[in-house]
Write a protein that holds these residues in place. Structure first.
Motif, PDB file in Angstrom:
ATOM      1  N   GLU A 104     -28.350  18.255 -14.569  1.00  0.00           N
ATOM      2  CA  GLU A 104     -27.524  17.291 -13.845  1.00  0.00           C
ATOM      3  C   GLU A 104     -26.242  17.974 -13.406  1.00  0.00           C
ATOM      4  O   GLU A 104     -25.586  18.656 -14.184  1.00  0.00           O
ATOM      5  CB  GLU A 104     -27.200  16.075 -14.707  1.00  0.00           C
ATOM      6  N   THR A 105     -25.899  17.784 -12.148  1.00  0.00           N
ATOM      7  CA  THR A 105     -24.704  18.398 -11.582  1.00  0.00           C
ATOM      8  C   THR A 105     -23.470  17.522 -11.825  1.00  0.00           C
ATOM      9  O   THR A 105     -23.597  16.338 -12.167  1.00  0.00           O
ATOM     10  CB  THR A 105     -24.859  18.590 -10.059  1.00  0.00           C
ATOM     11  N   ILE A 106     -22.294  18.096 -11.594  1.00  0.00           N
ATOM     12  CA  ILE A 106     -21.059  17.329 -11.749  1.00  0.00           C
ATOM     13  C   ILE A 106     -20.921  16.252 -10.678  1.00  0.00           C
ATOM     14  O   ILE A 106     -20.164  15.302 -10.846  1.00  0.00           O
ATOM     15  CB  ILE A 106     -19.804  18.240 -11.719  1.00  0.00           C
ATOM     16  N   TYR A 107     -21.677  16.380  -9.594  1.00  0.00           N
ATOM     17  CA  TYR A 107     -21.580  15.408  -8.508  1.00  0.00           C
ATOM     18  C   TYR A 107     -22.693  14.354  -8.539  1.00  0.00           C
ATOM     19  O   TYR A 107     -22.928  13.649  -7.561  1.00  0.00           O
ATOM     20  CB  TYR A 107     -21.500  16.104  -7.144  1.00  0.00           C
ATOM     21  N   GLY A 108     -23.396  14.248  -9.674  1.00  0.00           N
ATOM     22  CA  GLY A 108     -24.316  13.138  -9.877  1.00  0.00           C
ATOM     23  C   GLY A 108     -25.742  13.332  -9.407  1.00  0.00           C
ATOM     24  O   GLY A 108     -26.467  12.374  -9.179  1.00  0.00           O
ATOM     25  N   GLU A 109     -26.176  14.598  -9.280  1.00  0.00           N
ATOM     26  CA  GLU A 109     -27.558  14.889  -8.887  1.00  0.00           C
ATOM     27  C   GLU A 109     -28.301  15.502 -10.069  1.00  0.00           C
ATOM     28  O   GLU A 109     -27.740  16.279 -10.816  1.00  0.00           O
ATOM     29  CB  GLU A 109     -27.597  15.904  -7.734  1.00  0.00           C
ATOM     30  N   ARG A 110     -29.543  15.146 -10.201  1.00  0.00           N
ATOM     31  CA  ARG A 110     -30.436  15.845 -11.134  1.00  0.00           C
ATOM     32  C   ARG A 110     -31.281  16.735 -10.237  1.00  0.00           C
ATOM     33  O   ARG A 110     -31.923  16.252  -9.302  1.00  0.00           O
ATOM     34  CB  ARG A 110     -31.285  14.849 -11.907  1.00  0.00           C
ATOM     35  N   GLN A 111     -31.251  18.047 -10.497  1.00  0.00           N
ATOM     36  CA  GLN A 111     -31.925  18.961  -9.574  1.00  0.00           C
ATOM     37  C   GLN A 111     -32.383  20.229 -10.255  1.00  0.00           C
ATOM     38  O   GLN A 111     -31.994  20.525 -11.383  1.00  0.00           O
ATOM     39  CB  GLN A 111     -31.015  19.309  -8.398  1.00  0.00           C
ATOM     40  N   TYR A 112     -33.213  20.975  -9.523  1.00  0.00           N
ATOM     41  CA  TYR A 112     -33.644  22.302  -9.955  1.00  0.00           C
ATOM     42  C   TYR A 112     -33.824  23.166  -8.720  1.00  0.00           C
ATOM     43  O   TYR A 112     -33.929  22.671  -7.601  1.00  0.00           O
ATOM     44  CB  TYR A 112     -34.941  22.233 -10.777  1.00  0.00           C
ATOM     45  N   GLY A 113     -33.854  24.490  -8.928  1.00  0.00           N
ATOM     46  CA  GLY A 113     -34.031  25.432  -7.836  1.00  0.00           C
ATOM     47  C   GLY A 113     -35.309  26.222  -8.011  1.00  0.00           C
ATOM     48  O   GLY A 113     -35.708  26.548  -9.129  1.00  0.00           O
ATOM     49  N   VAL A 114     -35.943  26.550  -6.886  1.00  0.00           N
ATOM     50  CA  VAL A 114     -37.206  27.276  -6.902  1.00  0.00           C
ATOM     51  C   VAL A 114     -37.263  28.187  -5.685  1.00  0.00           C
ATOM     52  O   VAL A 114     -36.676  27.889  -4.648  1.00  0.00           O
ATOM     53  CB  VAL A 114     -38.404  26.283  -6.944  1.00  0.00           C
ATOM     54  N   GLU A 115     -37.936  29.299  -5.834  1.00  0.00           N
ATOM     55  CA  GLU A 115     -38.117  30.245  -4.736  1.00  0.00           C
ATOM     56  C   GLU A 115     -39.565  30.162  -4.264  1.00  0.00           C
ATOM     57  O   GLU A 115     -40.486  30.128  -5.070  1.00  0.00           O
ATOM     58  CB  GLU A 115     -37.809  31.653  -5.240  1.00  0.00           C
ATOM     59  N   ASP A 116     -39.758  30.138  -2.944  1.00  0.00           N
ATOM     60  CA  ASP A 116     -41.118  30.036  -2.423  1.00  0.00           C
ATOM     61  C   ASP A 116     -41.750  31.406  -2.203  1.00  0.00           C
ATOM     62  O   ASP A 116     -41.171  32.440  -2.541  1.00  0.00           O
ATOM     63  CB  ASP A 116     -41.162  29.160  -1.163  1.00  0.00           C
ATOM     64  N   LEU A 117     -42.926  31.431  -1.612  1.00  0.00           N
ATOM     65  CA  LEU A 117     -43.708  32.653  -1.462  1.00  0.00           C
ATOM     66  C   LEU A 117     -43.037  33.723  -0.607  1.00  0.00           C
ATOM     67  O   LEU A 117     -43.342  34.901  -0.747  1.00  0.00           O
ATOM     68  CB  LEU A 117     -45.100  32.345  -0.908  1.00  0.00           C
ATOM     69  N   ASP A 118     -42.110  33.339   0.276  1.00  0.00           N
ATOM     70  CA  ASP A 118     -41.397  34.318   1.106  1.00  0.00           C
ATOM     71  C   ASP A 118     -39.930  34.470   0.706  1.00  0.00           C
ATOM     72  O   ASP A 118     -39.143  35.048   1.447  1.00  0.00           O
ATOM     73  CB  ASP A 118     -41.504  33.949   2.592  1.00  0.00           C
ATOM     74  N   GLY A 119     -39.567  33.950  -0.475  1.00  0.00           N
ATOM     75  CA  GLY A 119     -38.229  34.147  -1.006  1.00  0.00           C
ATOM     76  C   GLY A 119     -37.187  33.123  -0.600  1.00  0.00           C
ATOM     77  O   GLY A 119     -36.017  33.277  -0.918  1.00  0.00           O
ATOM     78  N   HIS A 120     -37.591  32.050   0.094  1.00  0.00           N
ATOM     79  CA  HIS A 120     -36.640  31.000   0.456  1.00  0.00           C
ATOM     80  C   HIS A 120     -36.229  30.227  -0.786  1.00  0.00           C
ATOM     81  O   HIS A 120     -37.063  29.932  -1.647  1.00  0.00           O
ATOM     82  CB  HIS A 120     -37.245  30.031   1.481  1.00  0.00           C
ATOM     83  N   HIS A 121     -34.945  29.864  -0.865  1.00  0.00           N
ATOM     84  CA  HIS A 121     -34.401  29.114  -1.994  1.00  0.00           C
ATOM     85  C   HIS A 121     -34.422  27.625  -1.668  1.00  0.00           C
ATOM     86  O   HIS A 121     -33.898  27.197  -0.645  1.00  0.00           O
ATOM     87  CB  HIS A 121     -32.960  29.567  -2.286  1.00  0.00           C
ATOM     88  N   TRP A 122     -35.047  26.849  -2.536  1.00  0.00           N
ATOM     89  CA  TRP A 122     -35.148  25.401  -2.378  1.00  0.00           C
ATOM     90  C   TRP A 122     -34.513  24.720  -3.573  1.00  0.00           C
ATOM     91  O   TRP A 122     -34.676  25.163  -4.714  1.00  0.00           O
ATOM     92  CB  TRP A 122     -36.615  24.970  -2.323  1.00  0.00           C
ATOM     93  N   LEU A 123     -33.801  23.635  -3.328  1.00  0.00           N
ATOM     94  CA  LEU A 123     -33.327  22.737  -4.369  1.00  0.00           C
ATOM     95  C   LEU A 123     -34.031  21.411  -4.184  1.00  0.00           C
ATOM     96  O   LEU A 123     -34.103  20.895  -3.064  1.00  0.00           O
ATOM     97  CB  LEU A 123     -31.814  22.508  -4.274  1.00  0.00           C
ATOM     98  N   PHE A 124     -34.572  20.868  -5.265  1.00  0.00           N
ATOM     99  CA  PHE A 124     -35.138  19.521  -5.248  1.00  0.00           C
ATOM    100  C   PHE A 124     -34.235  18.668  -6.109  1.00  0.00           C
ATOM    101  O   PHE A 124     -33.874  19.052  -7.228  1.00  0.00           O
ATOM    102  CB  PHE A 124     -36.582  19.530  -5.742  1.00  0.00           C
TER     103      PHE A 124
END
Length: 141
Positions: A104-124
Motif C-alpha cells: 500500500e502506497t502513502i497515497y492510498g493505492e494497493r499496487q505491485y510492479g511487474v516487468e513484461d517479456l520485453d522489459g516494460h515496467h507495469w504497475l497494477f
C-alpha cells in the motif's frame, strides 16, 4: 468532432513497442488478462488491447527499441484493476518477473510492479483509501 468506433476521443492511448507483436499479444493476454480488440498488418505490425477500460496500442519496435533492447526502462504504465490481490496472485503464478511486491502506497493505492517479456515496467493498482494529495505531502496546483 467525428465519433470513431476505434477509440473514444477522451482517451490517452499509449503506444508500447514490442519486438514481436504476436508474442506480446499472447503474453499480455495470458499473464495480465488483457483482451485483444484487433490486430493489423501481415506480418502483424500492431494491435489494440484492453486492460479493463484502459486501451493500449502494441506496435512493432522497428525504429524504436524496447527496454530489453535498449538496456534501460523507457516508461512505466499503471493499470487500475478491481481486485489487485487476485491479479497479483494470477500474474505471480505465471512466473512473470515481479519487480515490486504488493504493498500500500502513502497515497492510498494497493499496487505491485511487474516487468513484461520485453522489459516494460507495469504497475497494477487498486484504490484502497480516499486521500487528498495534501494528506500525503503533495502541493495542489
Amino acid at each position: 468532432m467525428t465519433a470513431n468506433r476505434s477509440l473514444p476521443i477522451d482517451t490517452v492511448l499509449p503506444h508500447v513497442m514490442y519486438a514481436d507483436i504476436t508474442a506480446a499479444i499472447a503474453w499480455l493476454t495470458r499473464v495480465f488478462g488483457f483482451r485483444e480488440h484487433y490486430r493489423y498488418g501481415e506480418p502483424v505490425s500492431g494491435a489494440q488491447v484492453y486492460a479493463g477500460k484502459a486501451c493500449l496500442m502494441l506496435k512493432q519496435a522497428d525504429s524504436h527499441g524496447t527496454p530489453k533492447q535498449l538496456g534501460c526502462g523507457t516508461q512505466s504504465l499503471t493499470i487500475f484493476v478491481d481486485d489487485v490481490d487476485t491479479h497479483f496472485a494470477r500474474v505471480q503464478s505465471t512466473g512473470a518477473k515481479i519487480v515490486e511486491d504488493l504493498h500500500e502506497t502513502i497515497y492510498g493505492e494497493r499496487q505491485y510492479g511487474v516487468e513484461d517479456l520485453d522489459g516494460h515496467h507495469w504497475l497494477f493498482s487498486q484504490h484502497v483509501r480516499d486521500l487528498s494529495p495534501t494528506e500525503w505531502g503533495a502541493t495542489i496546483a
